[in-house]
Design a protein around this motif. Structure first.
Motif, PDB file in Angstrom:
ATOM      1  N   ILE A   1      37.578  24.121  51.531  1.00  0.00           N
ATOM      2  CA  ILE A   1      37.984  23.722  50.182  1.00  0.00           C
ATOM      3  C   ILE A   1      38.076  24.933  49.257  1.00  0.00           C
ATOM      4  O   ILE A   1      39.043  25.088  48.496  1.00  0.00           O
ATOM      5  CB  ILE A   1      37.010  22.669  49.622  1.00  0.00           C
ATOM      6  N   VAL A   2      37.072  25.802  49.315  1.00  0.00           N
ATOM      7  CA  VAL A   2      37.106  27.021  48.496  1.00  0.00           C
ATOM      8  C   VAL A   2      38.312  27.878  48.881  1.00  0.00           C
ATOM      9  O   VAL A   2      39.002  28.436  48.012  1.00  0.00           O
ATOM     10  CB  VAL A   2      35.799  27.819  48.653  1.00  0.00           C
ATOM     11  N   GLY A   3      38.585  27.974  50.175  1.00  0.00           N
ATOM     12  CA  GLY A   3      39.745  28.735  50.621  1.00  0.00           C
ATOM     13  C   GLY A   3      41.053  28.170  50.098  1.00  0.00           C
ATOM     14  O   GLY A   3      41.957  28.909  49.710  1.00  0.00           O
ATOM     15  N   GLY A   4      41.158  26.849  50.077  1.00  0.00           N
ATOM     16  CA  GLY A   4      42.359  26.218  49.550  1.00  0.00           C
ATOM     17  C   GLY A   4      42.566  26.504  48.077  1.00  0.00           C
ATOM     18  O   GLY A   4      43.694  26.738  47.620  1.00  0.00           O
ATOM     19  N   VAL A   5      41.466  26.498  47.299  1.00  0.00           N
ATOM     20  CA  VAL A   5      41.564  26.793  45.862  1.00  0.00           C
ATOM     21  C   VAL A   5      42.027  28.223  45.639  1.00  0.00           C
ATOM     22  O   VAL A   5      42.917  28.490  44.810  1.00  0.00           O
ATOM     23  CB  VAL A   5      40.206  26.543  45.182  1.00  0.00           C
ATOM     24  N   LEU A   6      41.444  29.176  46.380  1.00  0.00           N
ATOM     25  CA  LEU A   6      41.827  30.583  46.224  1.00  0.00           C
ATOM     26  C   LEU A   6      43.282  30.809  46.632  1.00  0.00           C
ATOM     27  O   LEU A   6      44.021  31.525  45.950  1.00  0.00           O
ATOM     28  CB  LEU A   6      40.899  31.463  47.059  1.00  0.00           C
ATOM     29  N   GLY A   7      43.677  30.214  47.766  1.00  0.00           N
ATOM     30  CA  GLY A   7      45.045  30.389  48.237  1.00  0.00           C
ATOM     31  C   GLY A   7      46.059  29.855  47.244  1.00  0.00           C
ATOM     32  O   GLY A   7      47.084  30.495  46.963  1.00  0.00           O
ATOM     33  N   SER A   8      45.791  28.682  46.681  1.00  0.00           N
ATOM     34  CA  SER A   8      46.692  28.090  45.700  1.00  0.00           C
ATOM     35  C   SER A   8      46.761  28.924  44.432  1.00  0.00           C
ATOM     36  O   SER A   8      47.848  29.192  43.899  1.00  0.00           O
ATOM     37  CB  SER A   8      46.225  26.668  45.370  1.00  0.00           C
ATOM     38  N   ALA A   9      45.611  29.369  43.962  1.00  0.00           N
ATOM     39  CA  ALA A   9      45.573  30.162  42.725  1.00  0.00           C
ATOM     40  C   ALA A   9      46.312  31.477  42.891  1.00  0.00           C
ATOM     41  O   ALA A   9      46.990  31.944  41.965  1.00  0.00           O
ATOM     42  CB  ALA A   9      44.119  30.427  42.324  1.00  0.00           C
ATOM     43  N   GLY A  10      46.221  32.093  44.059  1.00  0.00           N
ATOM     44  CA  GLY A  10      46.880  33.368  44.287  1.00  0.00           C
ATOM     45  C   GLY A  10      48.391  33.288  44.128  1.00  0.00           C
ATOM     46  O   GLY A  10      49.009  34.153  43.491  1.00  0.00           O
ATOM     47  N   PHE A  11      48.999  32.248  44.693  1.00  0.00           N
ATOM     48  CA  PHE A  11      50.452  32.106  44.578  1.00  0.00           C
ATOM     49  C   PHE A  11      50.866  31.746  43.153  1.00  0.00           C
ATOM     50  O   PHE A  11      51.909  32.209  42.670  1.00  0.00           O
ATOM     51  CB  PHE A  11      50.953  31.051  45.561  1.00  0.00           C
ATOM     52  N   MET A  12      50.081  30.918  42.485  1.00  0.00           N
ATOM     53  CA  MET A  12      50.429  30.553  41.112  1.00  0.00           C
ATOM     54  C   MET A  12      50.343  31.767  40.187  1.00  0.00           C
ATOM     55  O   MET A  12      51.206  31.977  39.332  1.00  0.00           O
ATOM     56  CB  MET A  12      49.492  29.449  40.625  1.00  0.00           C
ATOM     57  N   ILE A  13      49.290  32.571  40.356  1.00  0.00           N
ATOM     58  CA  ILE A  13      49.159  33.779  39.545  1.00  0.00           C
ATOM     59  C   ILE A  13      50.263  34.772  39.895  1.00  0.00           C
ATOM     60  O   ILE A  13      50.844  35.423  39.020  1.00  0.00           O
ATOM     61  CB  ILE A  13      47.768  34.412  39.746  1.00  0.00           C
ATOM     62  N   GLY A  14      50.571  34.880  41.188  1.00  0.00           N
ATOM     63  CA  GLY A  14      51.619  35.800  41.625  1.00  0.00           C
ATOM     64  C   GLY A  14      52.975  35.467  41.055  1.00  0.00           C
ATOM     65  O   GLY A  14      53.808  36.354  40.830  1.00  0.00           O
ATOM     66  N   SER A  15      53.228  34.204  40.815  1.00  0.00           N
ATOM     67  CA  SER A  15      54.525  33.803  40.256  1.00  0.00           C
ATOM     68  C   SER A  15      54.728  34.333  38.847  1.00  0.00           C
ATOM     69  O   SER A  15      55.859  34.399  38.358  1.00  0.00           O
ATOM     70  CB  SER A  15      54.640  32.269  40.255  1.00  0.00           C
ATOM     71  N   GLN A  16      53.627  34.710  38.174  1.00  0.00           N
ATOM     72  CA  GLN A  16      53.715  35.224  36.809  1.00  0.00           C
ATOM     73  C   GLN A  16      53.534  36.736  36.740  1.00  0.00           C
ATOM     74  O   GLN A  16      53.450  37.295  35.641  1.00  0.00           O
ATOM     75  CB  GLN A  16      52.643  34.541  35.932  1.00  0.00           C
ATOM     76  N   SER A  17      53.448  37.393  37.881  1.00  0.00           N
ATOM     77  CA  SER A  17      53.195  38.837  37.900  1.00  0.00           C
ATOM     78  C   SER A  17      54.394  39.601  37.361  1.00  0.00           C
ATOM     79  O   SER A  17      55.549  39.201  37.537  1.00  0.00           O
ATOM     80  CB  SER A  17      52.870  39.294  39.322  1.00  0.00           C
ATOM     81  N   THR A  18      54.098  40.729  36.716  1.00  0.00           N
ATOM     82  CA  THR A  18      55.154  41.574  36.147  1.00  0.00           C
ATOM     83  C   THR A  18      55.245  42.926  36.826  1.00  0.00           C
ATOM     84  O   THR A  18      56.178  43.680  36.556  1.00  0.00           O
ATOM     85  CB  THR A  18      54.903  41.784  34.640  1.00  0.00           C
ATOM     86  N   THR A  19      54.288  43.256  37.685  1.00  0.00           N
ATOM     87  CA  THR A  19      54.308  44.518  38.411  1.00  0.00           C
ATOM     88  C   THR A  19      54.019  44.257  39.888  1.00  0.00           C
ATOM     89  O   THR A  19      53.477  43.203  40.256  1.00  0.00           O
ATOM     90  CB  THR A  19      53.255  45.508  37.860  1.00  0.00           C
ATOM     91  N   VAL A  20      54.359  45.228  40.728  1.00  0.00           N
ATOM     92  CA  VAL A  20      54.098  45.113  42.158  1.00  0.00           C
ATOM     93  C   VAL A  20      52.592  45.057  42.418  1.00  0.00           C
ATOM     94  O   VAL A  20      52.134  44.339  43.315  1.00  0.00           O
ATOM     95  CB  VAL A  20      54.736  46.290  42.912  1.00  0.00           C
ATOM     96  N   LEU A  21      51.800  45.793  41.630  1.00  0.00           N
ATOM     97  CA  LEU A  21      50.346  45.785  41.801  1.00  0.00           C
ATOM     98  C   LEU A  21      49.777  44.397  41.540  1.00  0.00           C
ATOM     99  O   LEU A  21      48.930  43.916  42.297  1.00  0.00           O
ATOM    100  CB  LEU A  21      49.703  46.811  40.874  1.00  0.00           C
ATOM    101  N   GLN A  22      50.221  43.751  40.469  1.00  0.00           N
ATOM    102  CA  GLN A  22      49.750  42.399  40.175  1.00  0.00           C
ATOM    103  C   GLN A  22      50.133  41.427  41.291  1.00  0.00           C
ATOM    104  O   GLN A  22      49.339  40.564  41.682  1.00  0.00           O
ATOM    105  CB  GLN A  22      50.336  41.923  38.849  1.00  0.00           C
ATOM    106  N   LEU A  23      51.349  41.578  41.812  1.00  0.00           N
ATOM    107  CA  LEU A  23      51.793  40.717  42.901  1.00  0.00           C
ATOM    108  C   LEU A  23      50.939  40.931  44.142  1.00  0.00           C
ATOM    109  O   LEU A  23      50.568  39.974  44.838  1.00  0.00           O
ATOM    110  CB  LEU A  23      53.264  41.006  43.219  1.00  0.00           C
ATOM    111  N   THR A  24      50.595  42.185  44.410  1.00  0.00           N
ATOM    112  CA  THR A  24      49.773  42.500  45.581  1.00  0.00           C
ATOM    113  C   THR A  24      48.379  41.915  45.456  1.00  0.00           C
ATOM    114  O   THR A  24      47.852  41.311  46.400  1.00  0.00           O
ATOM    115  CB  THR A  24      49.677  44.025  45.762  1.00  0.00           C
TER     116      THR A  24
ATOM    117  N   LEU B   1      43.992  37.691  46.836  1.00  0.00           N
ATOM    118  CA  LEU B   1      43.420  36.385  46.517  1.00  0.00           C
ATOM    119  C   LEU B   1      43.864  35.310  47.514  1.00  0.00           C
ATOM    120  O   LEU B   1      43.031  34.611  48.110  1.00  0.00           O
ATOM    121  CB  LEU B   1      43.827  35.989  45.098  1.00  0.00           C
ATOM    122  N   SER B   2      45.166  35.191  47.733  1.00  0.00           N
ATOM    123  CA  SER B   2      45.649  34.178  48.684  1.00  0.00           C
ATOM    124  C   SER B   2      45.292  34.549  50.119  1.00  0.00           C
ATOM    125  O   SER B   2      45.059  33.668  50.953  1.00  0.00           O
ATOM    126  CB  SER B   2      47.165  34.017  48.549  1.00  0.00           C
TER     127      SER B   2
END
Length: 449
Positions: free
Chosen positions: A89-112, A118-119
């Motif tokens: 369950i914890v893994g699912g929360v982290l994986g989901s949050a990583g992609f959602m945060i990544g969708s708003q990234s403005t730099t390659v570092l943030q995306l990484t 995180l994901s």
């Protein structure tokens, strides 16, 4: 959250085991589908960030590699935490949050940081525990159970390739990643279904088990192992900080690294996974650079997935006929098929031929991965299975994390992926040699017993 226990006395007889198979199927579908989706989004993200192909491609590989590098950490958590449901369950929360945060990234570092770190960690926490629960439910039927569970991996290739392309054309890569995060959240439901059976498994007297040629039938030969702490050992104890640290490192089960069969089996699979990680990320890009349209290239994962499914079920189905082959023979067959297919794919430009060859690559990988899962299941006791797989993942991740980087650099140097595919063909031949050495060591140890 304490794990629930079901009144089960014999493996292969509890119907809830097939519910766990279904949950595993869905979880693997999501985690590997995300990897394929990142490959489809590669060029769109590269254009948005105005970056090189190999940099964005490496982020997709890091997503998979970091989940592998986290292996021993996950193995220790698996032994010390009483509920695998919580871990998933914890893994699912982290994986989901990583992609959602990544969708708003403005730099390659943030995306990484969001996608890879995180994901990637979320994928590790929500991946390995399923194997331990499956092994608790199945022995004789493990080959069939693991084939059904992991068949979702190629199915995700079939579905996620075209689906991601449609979402990309409709919502852009940022909207697509946001949707990916929502889909990943469904892993929490899969985790809730992981109810471990009330089957006593050796925890204080773990034993390695040698794998005979007919390992798929569940025959074991055991030798004495070392005591490894589990969640049962620590339950109710008030440990000091030093004691907790010692228990954490002890539960990683470092003794696995001294087993010769483990070493050669892991080394051989590193070669297979090295090629797979590079190919799955750049499969669509290679098709485009070979002259295919974006739509045609997005269909390559579909043929790869079809071949993967066929390869996954070849051994389990033939095991129930008179044409049964030893598990190691299937490994040789799969490696040879992949080696020849990678070499052929390097020079093919016609769309129908690329589709066929890609199908053969998937078939070879399906055969090898299915055989590897069965071999690892009977390499050790059920209680140590997750630790074995996690250490294999760490060692494999250290080596395969460079596959995307090296493949991308080969493209930058040569202007095509032909050199990388030729390299993959050679690596598969080396894997065959390592599998052969593993088989010889196994037979020698069996003869000494």
């Amino acid at each position: 959250m304490a794990s629930q226990r079901r009144p089960v006395h014999h493996q292969d007889e509890d119907p809830w085991g097939w519910v766990v198979v279904g949950a595993t199927f869905v979880a693997f579908f999501i985690t590997y589908g995300n990897l394929k989706a990142l490959g489809v989004l590669l060029l769109a993200m590269q254009n948005d960030f105005n970056s090189d192909v190999w940099i964005i491609g490496w982020i997709a590989v890091l997503y998979n590699s970091i989940s592998l590098l986290s292996g021993p950490f996950v193995a220790s958590i698996d032994r010390l935490v009483s509920s695998r449901r919580c871990v998933v369950i914890v893994g699912g929360v982290l994986g989901s949050a990583g992609f959602m945060i990544g969708s708003q990234s403005t730099t390659v570092l943030q995306l990484t940081l969001s996608v890879a770190v995180l994901s990637g960690l979320g994928k590790a926490l929500s991946f390995f525990s399923f194997f331990g629960v499956l092994a608790s439910y199945f022995s004789d039927n493990y080959s069939v159970a693991i084939a059904i569970s992991t068949s979702s991996i190629p199915i995700s290739m079939i579905v996620y390739g075209p689906l991601t392309q449609i979402l990309l054309d409709t919502y852009g890569w940022r909207g697509t990643m946001l949707i990916m995060g929502g889909i990943t959240y469904h892993i929490l439901v899969c985790g809730e279904l992981l109810i471990a059976p009330a089957v006593a498994s050796p925890t204080d007297k773990d034993q390695y088990q040698k794998v005979p040629d007919d390992a798929a039938e569940g025959d074991d030969i055991s030798t004495e192992g070392d005591n490894i702490p589990s969640s049962k050992t620590h339950k109710g104890k008030c440990l000091t900080i030093k004691g907790n640290i010692q228990s954490f490192f002890t539960s990683m089960d470092f003794n696995i690294l001294a087993n010769k069969r483990f070493i050669f089996l892991t080394a051989s699979m590193i070669g297979v996974d090295f090629c797979f990680n590079g190919w799955v990320v750049y499969m669509v890009s290679h098709g485009i650079f070979q002259g295919l349209s974006s739509y045609q290239a997005s269909l390559l994962p579909t043929t790869f997935g079809i071949g993967y499914i066929l390869g996954k079920f070849m051994a389990p189905l033939t095991d129930r006929t008179r044409c049964k082959l030893p598990t190691i023979s299937w490994v040789y067959l799969g490696c040879i098929l992949m080696s020849a297919s990678y070499l052929t794919e390097a020079f093919m430009t016609l769309f129908p031929v690329q589709m066929i060859v890609t199908c053969f690559i998937g078939m070879g990988h399906g055969i090898v991965s299915q055989s590897r899962d069965v071999i690892v299941r009977f390499l050790t006791s059920v209680d140590r299975l997750v630790a074995v797989m996690c250490w294999q993942s760490l060692l494999g991740g250290l080596c395969t994390m460079g596959s995307g980087l090296l493949t991308g650099l080969i493209y930058e140097w040569t202007g095509s992926f032909q050199g990388a595919l030729i390299m993959y063909s050679g690596i598969m031949l080396i894997s065959i040699l390592l599998f052969f050495i593993y088989d010889k060591i196994t037979k020698q140890e069996q003869d000494q017993c």
